[in-house]
Motif scaffolding. Structure first.
Motif, PDB file in Angstrom:
ATOM      1  N   SER A  41      -5.540  -7.808  -2.157  1.00 54.99           N
ATOM      2  CA  SER A  41      -4.282  -6.745  -2.414  1.00 54.99           C
ATOM      3  C   SER A  41      -3.326  -7.716  -3.007  1.00 54.99           C
ATOM      4  N   LEU A  42      -2.853  -8.992  -2.657  1.00 58.48           N
ATOM      5  CA  LEU A  42      -1.940  -9.800  -3.220  1.00 58.48           C
ATOM      6  C   LEU A  42      -2.311 -10.217  -4.509  1.00 58.48           C
ATOM      7  N   LEU A  43      -3.547 -10.395  -4.925  1.00 61.02           N
ATOM      8  CA  LEU A  43      -4.044 -10.729  -6.323  1.00 61.02           C
ATOM      9  C   LEU A  43      -3.666  -9.259  -7.067  1.00 61.02           C
ATOM     10  N   LEU A  44      -4.236  -8.221  -6.489  1.00 61.44           N
ATOM     11  CA  LEU A  44      -3.872  -7.090  -7.351  1.00 61.44           C
ATOM     12  C   LEU A  44      -2.621  -6.775  -7.813  1.00 61.44           C
ATOM     13  N   SER A  45      -1.467  -7.114  -6.768  1.00 59.10           N
ATOM     14  CA  SER A  45      -0.324  -6.860  -7.093  1.00 59.10           C
ATOM     15  C   SER A  45       0.278  -7.527  -8.592  1.00 59.10           C
ATOM     16  N   PHE A  46      -0.434  -8.605  -9.080  1.00 59.88           N
ATOM     17  CA  PHE A  46       0.013  -9.038 -10.320  1.00 59.88           C
ATOM     18  C   PHE A  46      -0.968  -8.743 -11.343  1.00 59.88           C
ATOM     19  N   GLN A  47      -1.879  -7.567 -11.155  1.00 58.89           N
ATOM     20  CA  GLN A  47      -2.808  -7.216 -12.224  1.00 58.89           C
ATOM     21  C   GLN A  47      -2.520  -5.762 -12.555  1.00 58.89           C
ATOM     22  N   LYS A  48      -3.033  -5.381 -13.672  1.00 61.31           N
ATOM     23  CA  LYS A  48      -3.100  -3.872 -13.950  1.00 61.31           C
ATOM     24  C   LYS A  48      -4.373  -3.438 -14.263  1.00 61.31           C
ATOM     25  N   THR A  49      -4.936  -2.570 -13.096  1.00 59.70           N
ATOM     26  CA  THR A  49      -6.369  -2.279 -13.257  1.00 59.70           C
ATOM     27  C   THR A  49      -6.311  -0.881 -12.870  1.00 59.70           C
ATOM     28  N   ASN A  50      -7.620  -0.299 -13.185  1.00 60.21           N
ATOM     29  CA  ASN A  50      -8.006   1.180 -12.604  1.00 60.21           C
ATOM     30  C   ASN A  50      -9.211   0.937 -11.745  1.00 60.21           C
ATOM     31  N   LEU A  51      -9.760  -0.245 -11.321  1.00 60.85           N
ATOM     32  CA  LEU A  51     -10.715  -0.799 -10.383  1.00 60.85           C
ATOM     33  C   LEU A  51     -12.141  -0.491 -11.070  1.00 60.85           C
ATOM     34  N   VAL A  52     -12.201  -0.073 -12.282  1.00 62.98           N
ATOM     35  CA  VAL A  52     -13.381   0.162 -12.931  1.00 62.98           C
ATOM     36  C   VAL A  52     -13.469  -0.927 -14.071  1.00 62.98           C
TER      37      VAL A  52
END
Length: 316
Positions: free
Chosen positions: A59-70
């Motif tokens: 989740s911490l890494l995801l907060s610095f990314q833009k993604t739709n998880l696909v």
């Protein structure tokens, strides 16, 4: 009877030296025990790390990314946080959450303590009363909320029907932005105070009766016995339950989601509900993770400040 002379005294039994292999045996036994302990501990650590710590890191890494998880994630740095702070709904959600926390502390915190103090004086049928108090905790949260949603119904709801007999109402409990948050707090207090009541009752049993007797001999009434005897003895328990309630109320989600969906006019939109909207309605998983990370930091800071401020409660 002849006395023993020094020459006739029995020789001291010489202690046999311990086998040289004994320390090695002990070290070997300790090593085997440690190996066995780690053998049982490692699977639990792996499961805990996989399902607890890895989601936090992800989740911490995801907060610095833009993604739709696909599709592959794109590193955007602090853009998610900038977009988050530019959203006017963030201030609304934070304000509503703090309002819910304040109402929860004002209504939901003293209620279990007062109810426990009353129940501690009951001797006949105490088990029945404890069962009835704890029953709402057993009911699934969504079921309890749907039940209360019928209670709040402006047309055929229980509350308006009862108040109508006294010439009051009808009230739009959930449809009005002035009363919606209060309605949520009342249900949350009813649903969650059973556990706190039982904890307070268990703590009250441990208070020595001599303290009450001494206070009564000194002429202390009920109020003074509660203020000067019961509350000081319950101070560590009160501090712990206060911290737990603070954390739980900050993370309120089920009540606004099922009751109102954040309405009317976003008057019950909370931080967790906003995270839900970012992730599962807007598909902005990076912003949802960024807000989740900020919420974790806020809760950690709140807990640290609170524990430091109340450190003396458990020792005095």
């Amino acid at each position: 009877m002849a006395l023993l002379t020094p020459s006739r005294r029995p020789a001291a039994v010489a202690k046999e030296p311990l086998p040289r292999t004994l320390p090695q045996r002990r070290r070997g036994t300790g090593s085997r025990k440690q190996f066995t302990a780690w053998l049982f501990l490692v699977p639990a650590l792996l499961v805990f790390g996989l399902f607890a710590w890895w989601p936090i890191v992800r989740s911490l890494l995801l907060s610095f990314q833009k993604t739709n998880l696909v599709e592959p994630a794109v590193w955007v740095g602090l853009d998610n946080f900038r977009t988050l702070f530019d959203d006017p709904l963030l201030g609304t959600a934070v304000g509503n959450t703090l309002f819910f926390v304040a109402l929860g502390l004002l209504i939901g915190f003293p209620a279990p303590l007062a109810l426990a103090a009353i129940m501690s004086t009951v001797r006949r049928g105490a088990g029945v009363y404890r069962f009835l108090v704890y029953l709402p905790v057993v009911i699934p949260p969504v079921v309890a909320i749907l039940l209360w949603k019928w209670f709040y119904d402006p047309g055929s709801g229980l509350f308006n029907n009862v108040l109508g007999k006294f010439g009051l109402g009808p009230y739009s409990w959930l449809e009005s932005s002035d009363s919606a948050m209060l309605s949520l707090v009342l249900e949350a207090t009813w649903a969650g105070m059973g556990g706190a009541v039982l904890i307070y009752l268990a703590a009250m049993v441990g208070i020595p009766g001599e303290l009450y007797e001494a206070a009564e001999v000194d002429g202390a009434g009920i109020r003074r016995r509660i203020w000067h005897v019961m509350l000081p003895q319950l101070r560590p328990v009160i501090g712990l339950l206060l911290l737990v309630q603070l954390i739980n109320t900050v993370q309120v989600f089920t009540e606004p989601y099922v009751f109102t969906g954040g309405g009317p006019e976003n008057s019950t939109l909370t931080v967790l509900l906003l995270i839900f909207r970012y992730a599962f309605q807007d598909g902005e998983y990076g912003q949802a993770a960024a807000l989740s990370f900020l919420m974790v930091l806020a809760l950690a800071l709140l807990s640290a400040v609170y524990l430091r401020a109340t450190r003396s409660w458990s020792t005095s």
